[in-house]
Scaffold this motif. Structure first.
Motif, PDB file in Angstrom:
ATOM      1  N   GLY A 184      38.739  39.150  55.888  1.00 23.71           N
ATOM      2  CA  GLY A 184      38.411  40.465  56.430  1.00 23.71           C
ATOM      3  C   GLY A 184      39.050  40.680  57.793  1.00 23.71           C
ATOM      4  N   GLN A 185      39.157  39.612  58.588  1.00 20.91           N
ATOM      5  CA  GLN A 185      39.808  39.723  59.892  1.00 20.91           C
ATOM      6  C   GLN A 185      41.317  39.883  59.768  1.00 20.91           C
ATOM      7  OE1 GLN A 185      38.504  36.935  62.939  1.00 20.91           O
ATOM      8  NE2 GLN A 185      36.516  36.707  61.938  1.00 20.91           N
ATOM      9  N   LEU A 186      41.831  39.682  58.558  1.00 21.58           N
ATOM     10  CA  LEU A 186      43.255  39.909  58.283  1.00 21.58           C
ATOM     11  C   LEU A 186      43.456  41.210  57.510  1.00 21.58           C
ATOM     12  CD1 LEU A 186      44.238  36.264  57.204  1.00 21.58           C
ATOM     13  CD2 LEU A 186      44.450  37.327  59.475  1.00 21.58           C
ATOM     14  N   ASP A 187      42.404  42.041  57.479  1.00 18.84           N
ATOM     15  CA  ASP A 187      42.432  43.329  56.763  1.00 18.84           C
ATOM     16  C   ASP A 187      42.640  43.140  55.273  1.00 18.84           C
ATOM     17  OD1 ASP A 187      42.064  44.619  59.152  1.00 18.84           O
ATOM     18  OD2 ASP A 187      44.180  45.076  59.461  1.00 18.84           O
ATOM     19  N   ILE A 188      42.023  42.087  54.739  1.00 21.29           N
ATOM     20  CA  ILE A 188      42.107  41.796  53.306  1.00 21.29           C
ATOM     21  C   ILE A 188      40.691  41.587  52.774  1.00 21.29           C
ATOM     22  CG2 ILE A 188      42.900  40.128  51.569  1.00 21.29           C
ATOM     23  CD1 ILE A 188      45.287  39.554  53.400  1.00 21.29           C
ATOM     24  N   ARG A 189      40.412  42.238  51.662  1.00 25.40           N
ATOM     25  CA  ARG A 189      39.086  42.135  51.057  1.00 25.40           C
ATOM     26  C   ARG A 189      39.122  41.141  49.902  1.00 25.40           C
ATOM     27  NH1 ARG A 189      36.621  45.691  47.022  1.00 25.40           N
ATOM     28  NH2 ARG A 189      34.335  45.505  47.113  1.00 25.40           N
ATOM     29  N   LEU A 190      38.230  40.151  49.981  1.00 23.57           N
ATOM     30  CA  LEU A 190      38.127  39.158  48.907  1.00 23.57           C
ATOM     31  C   LEU A 190      36.924  39.495  48.043  1.00 23.57           C
ATOM     32  CD1 LEU A 190      38.740  36.408  47.509  1.00 23.57           C
ATOM     33  CD2 LEU A 190      37.319  35.323  49.281  1.00 23.57           C
ATOM     34  N   VAL A 191      37.172  39.648  46.740  1.00 20.58           N
ATOM     35  CA  VAL A 191      36.100  39.878  45.771  1.00 20.58           C
ATOM     36  C   VAL A 191      36.093  38.686  44.833  1.00 20.58           C
ATOM     37  CG1 VAL A 191      35.189  41.364  43.957  1.00 20.58           C
ATOM     38  CG2 VAL A 191      36.398  42.372  45.901  1.00 20.58           C
ATOM     39  N   THR A 192      34.998  37.935  44.833  1.00 19.91           N
ATOM     40  CA  THR A 192      34.938  36.729  44.008  1.00 19.91           C
ATOM     41  C   THR A 192      34.244  37.002  42.682  1.00 19.91           C
ATOM     42  OG1 THR A 192      32.898  36.075  45.119  1.00 19.91           O
ATOM     43  CG2 THR A 192      34.960  35.179  45.988  1.00 19.91           C
ATOM     44  N   ASN A 193      34.683  36.259  41.679  1.00 22.88           N
ATOM     45  CA  ASN A 193      34.033  36.312  40.376  1.00 22.88           C
ATOM     46  C   ASN A 193      32.866  35.333  40.387  1.00 22.88           C
ATOM     47  OD1 ASN A 193      36.081  38.052  39.561  1.00 22.88           O
ATOM     48  ND2 ASN A 193      37.349  36.358  38.807  1.00 22.88           N
ATOM     49  N   SER A 194      32.165  35.245  39.276  1.00 26.47           N
ATOM     50  CA  SER A 194      31.125  34.231  39.161  1.00 26.47           C
ATOM     51  C   SER A 194      31.777  32.865  39.323  1.00 26.47           C
ATOM     52  CB  SER A 194      30.441  34.322  37.786  1.00 26.47           C
ATOM     53  OG  SER A 194      29.827  35.576  37.631  1.00 26.47           O
ATOM     54  N   THR A 195      31.199  32.059  40.201  1.00 30.34           N
ATOM     55  CA  THR A 195      31.801  30.760  40.477  1.00 30.34           C
ATOM     56  C   THR A 195      31.122  29.675  39.652  1.00 30.34           C
ATOM     57  OG1 THR A 195      30.291  30.466  42.317  1.00 30.34           O
ATOM     58  CG2 THR A 195      32.459  31.381  42.828  1.00 30.34           C
ATOM     59  N   LYS A 196      31.897  28.665  39.313  1.00 30.68           N
ATOM     60  CA  LYS A 196      31.392  27.513  38.577  1.00 30.68           C
ATOM     61  C   LYS A 196      31.659  26.298  39.439  1.00 30.68           C
ATOM     62  CE  LYS A 196      31.759  24.948  34.251  1.00 30.68           C
ATOM     63  NZ  LYS A 196      32.466  24.823  32.956  1.00 30.68           N
ATOM     64  N   GLY A 197      30.579  25.622  39.878  1.00 28.39           N
ATOM     65  CA  GLY A 197      30.767  24.501  40.779  1.00 28.39           C
ATOM     66  C   GLY A 197      31.357  24.992  42.085  1.00 28.39           C
ATOM     67  N   ARG A 198      32.454  24.333  42.473  1.00 28.63           N
ATOM     68  CA  ARG A 198      33.099  24.713  43.730  1.00 28.63           C
ATOM     69  C   ARG A 198      34.392  25.475  43.475  1.00 28.63           C
ATOM     70  NH1 ARG A 198      31.466  19.256  45.530  1.00 28.63           N
ATOM     71  NH2 ARG A 198      29.642  19.508  46.865  1.00 28.63           N
ATOM     72  N   GLU A 199      34.648  25.898  42.238  1.00 26.40           N
ATOM     73  CA  GLU A 199      35.862  26.655  41.947  1.00 26.40           C
ATOM     74  C   GLU A 199      35.745  28.062  42.537  1.00 26.40           C
ATOM     75  OE1 GLU A 199      36.474  26.604  37.779  1.00 26.40           O
ATOM     76  OE2 GLU A 199      36.754  24.439  37.655  1.00 26.40           O
ATOM     77  N   LEU A 200      36.867  28.574  43.022  1.00 21.73           N
ATOM     78  CA  LEU A 200      36.885  29.900  43.630  1.00 21.73           C
ATOM     79  C   LEU A 200      37.911  30.757  42.913  1.00 21.73           C
ATOM     80  CD1 LEU A 200      35.998  31.800  45.958  1.00 21.73           C
ATOM     81  CD2 LEU A 200      37.906  30.883  47.275  1.00 21.73           C
ATOM     82  N   THR A 201      37.458  31.834  42.288  1.00 20.19           N
ATOM     83  CA  THR A 201      38.363  32.772  41.633  1.00 20.19           C
ATOM     84  C   THR A 201      37.933  34.181  41.986  1.00 20.19           C
ATOM     85  OG1 THR A 201      37.022  32.873  39.614  1.00 20.19           O
ATOM     86  CG2 THR A 201      38.764  31.209  39.687  1.00 20.19           C
ATOM     87  N   GLY A 202      38.867  35.104  41.902  1.00 17.17           N
ATOM     88  CA  GLY A 202      38.567  36.499  42.206  1.00 17.17           C
ATOM     89  C   GLY A 202      39.834  37.262  42.499  1.00 17.17           C
TER      90      GLY A 202
END
Length: 433
Positions: free
Chosen positions: A81-99
């Motif tokens: 967000g401080q880089l003017d980018i919005r991260l939208v994450t999907n449902s996470t499984k364990g420590r995996e990060l997707t979105g």
């Protein structure tokens, strides 16, 4: 007009260079580590200048403030967000990060575009591009890491101690992945045990360096001398000694008290001729005023702890006895850390039915008992089998006020309620509602 006193001394969110002191070349040591390919963990009690140190050595960083309940996912969202980018994450499984990441300005568009080009990612059906919009799928941490790298800014995570145990562990494992990707993070917080991150994840060996920010009495005296030179004043030896003594090894307390002393001495700016600050009563007056101001802080602390204790059905007395013992320990004990065995010995004398195992579990919950709904207000910590004071203002507060803590009242109420001190581990363990 000369330099003002509050430009030299006092609590400030930015560095006050005239009274800044490099403790034993700590700035140089940490500065060297910042330029190396390692994560940096900076630990120290509240108001010891950790943030000033970071501001001095790593300006223009991406700074994330942790609060109770914040997740690692939240940290990444705020960082982007401080880089003017919005991260939208999907449902996470364990420590995996997707979105997906989506640009919110021209700067963000350019940043995502550069990373896509670097990773040879073409425009897919899932990506949309226009002059004001760019969206890209994120399959893992790599794309996020590349965005931070491309920004040229350092990621700083402050108040790490407010993260839950699970989120601390999550971050420690992500730090290994981020190191592999070339992103080197500065983690700042209040903790007692040495090499905390390495203890959580041994794979960080050689990849993280820890620095402890602390203040000796000579360091604090140097703060006074530096600031005095800037204002063309000199502190009487007794005044300086008393200021340092009641600062309890904490530069934030010293800065605050010193500015109040100068206000009472009618010194508001640099003096035309050398002025001697020699009225020791101004130090006591400043301390009394400071303690009075802190009253609401520690009343809130007592209320938060009391409220939490009273929700621990079947174990109310254990918590209350523990707090009563800890807060009657002397200053040096609380600064060094009060061992579990010592707390148990005294608590067991107060109430023979208290079991050491249950007391250990209760002490493990004291951080959660203290903080407010926003995750603020940590005063005591429990680590390495010891309870330590992390907010040194508590020591000044109780030295200059008559404190009536509620613990004995809670003990009495638990007795009247027929508590048998046979709480199970499950009853003692903290469970969020």
């Amino acid at each position: 007009m000369g330099k003002k006193s509050d430009e030299v001394f006092g609590i400030s969110n930015t560095i006050l260079p005239d009274s800044y002191v490099d403790r034993g070349a700590l700035d140089t040591e940490i500065g060297q580590q910042i330029n190396r390919k390692v994560h940096l963990a900076i630990r120290g009690a509240s108001k010891t200048g950790k943030t000033w140190l970071r501001q001095r050595l790593a300006p223009n960083s991406i700074v994330i403030q942790c609060r109770l309940g914040k997740s690692i996912e939240d940290i990444y969202k705020e960082a982007l967000g401080q880089l003017d980018i919005r991260l939208v994450t999907n449902s996470t499984k364990g420590r995996e990060l997707t979105g997906t990441v989506e640009a919110e300005s021209e700067f963000g568009i350019n940043l995502i575009g550069k990373v896509k080009a670097k990773l040879n990612l073409g425009t897919k059906a899932s990506s949309a591009v226009s002059s004001t919009h760019l969206k890209q799928n994120v399959e893992d941490l790599k794309f996020i890491a590349e965005l931070i790298l491309e920004s040229g800014r350092r990621l700083v995570i402050e108040d790490f101690h407010y993260l839950s145990h699970d989120e601390r562990e999550h971050l420690a494992f992500d730090l290994k992945a981020l190191w592999d990707l070339g992103v080197f993070v500065i983690v700042i917080g209040v903790w007692s045990d040495n090499n905390l991150l390495l203890n959580i994840n041994t794979d960080l060996s050689g990849r993280v360096r820890e620095a402890s920010v602390s203040w000796s009495d000579p360091d604090l005296h140097q703060v006074l001398r530096n600031g005095a030179n800037a204002l063309n004043i000199i502190f009487n030896a007794d005044v300086a000694k008393e200021l340092v003594r009641i600062s309890y090894g904490n530069v934030g307390i010293l800065q605050r008290l010193t500015l109040d002393v100068l206000d009472r001495t009618q010194i508001f700016e640099r003096q035309h001729s050398l002025v001697r600050v020699d009225n020791i009563e101004t130090v006591r007056d400043a301390a009394l005023f400071y303690a009075e101001e802190l009253n609401s802080v520690y009343q809130s602390f007592a209320q938060n702890v009391s409220k939490g204790i009273r929700t621990r059905r079947g174990s109310t007395g254990i918590y209350a006895h523990a707090m009563a013992v800890v807060l009657t320990c002397d200053d040096s004990q609380l600064l060094k850390g009060v061992p579990l065995d010592d707390i148990f010995r005294i608590a067991h004398e107060r109430e023979p039915r208290i079991q050491k195992g249950n007391l250990r579990i209760a002490l493990g919950n004291i951080e959660r008992l203290q903080v407010d709904d926003a995750g603020r207000g940590l005063v005591l910590s429990f680590a390495d089998g010891k309870v330590r004071v992390v907010d040194h203002q508590l020591l000044l507060y109780r030295a200059f006020t008559t404190v009536e803590w509620p613990w004995d009242d809670i003990v009495r109420q638990s007795k009247e309620g027929g508590e048998d001190y046979e709480a199970t581990s499950t009853q003692l363990l903290w469970q969020d509602n």
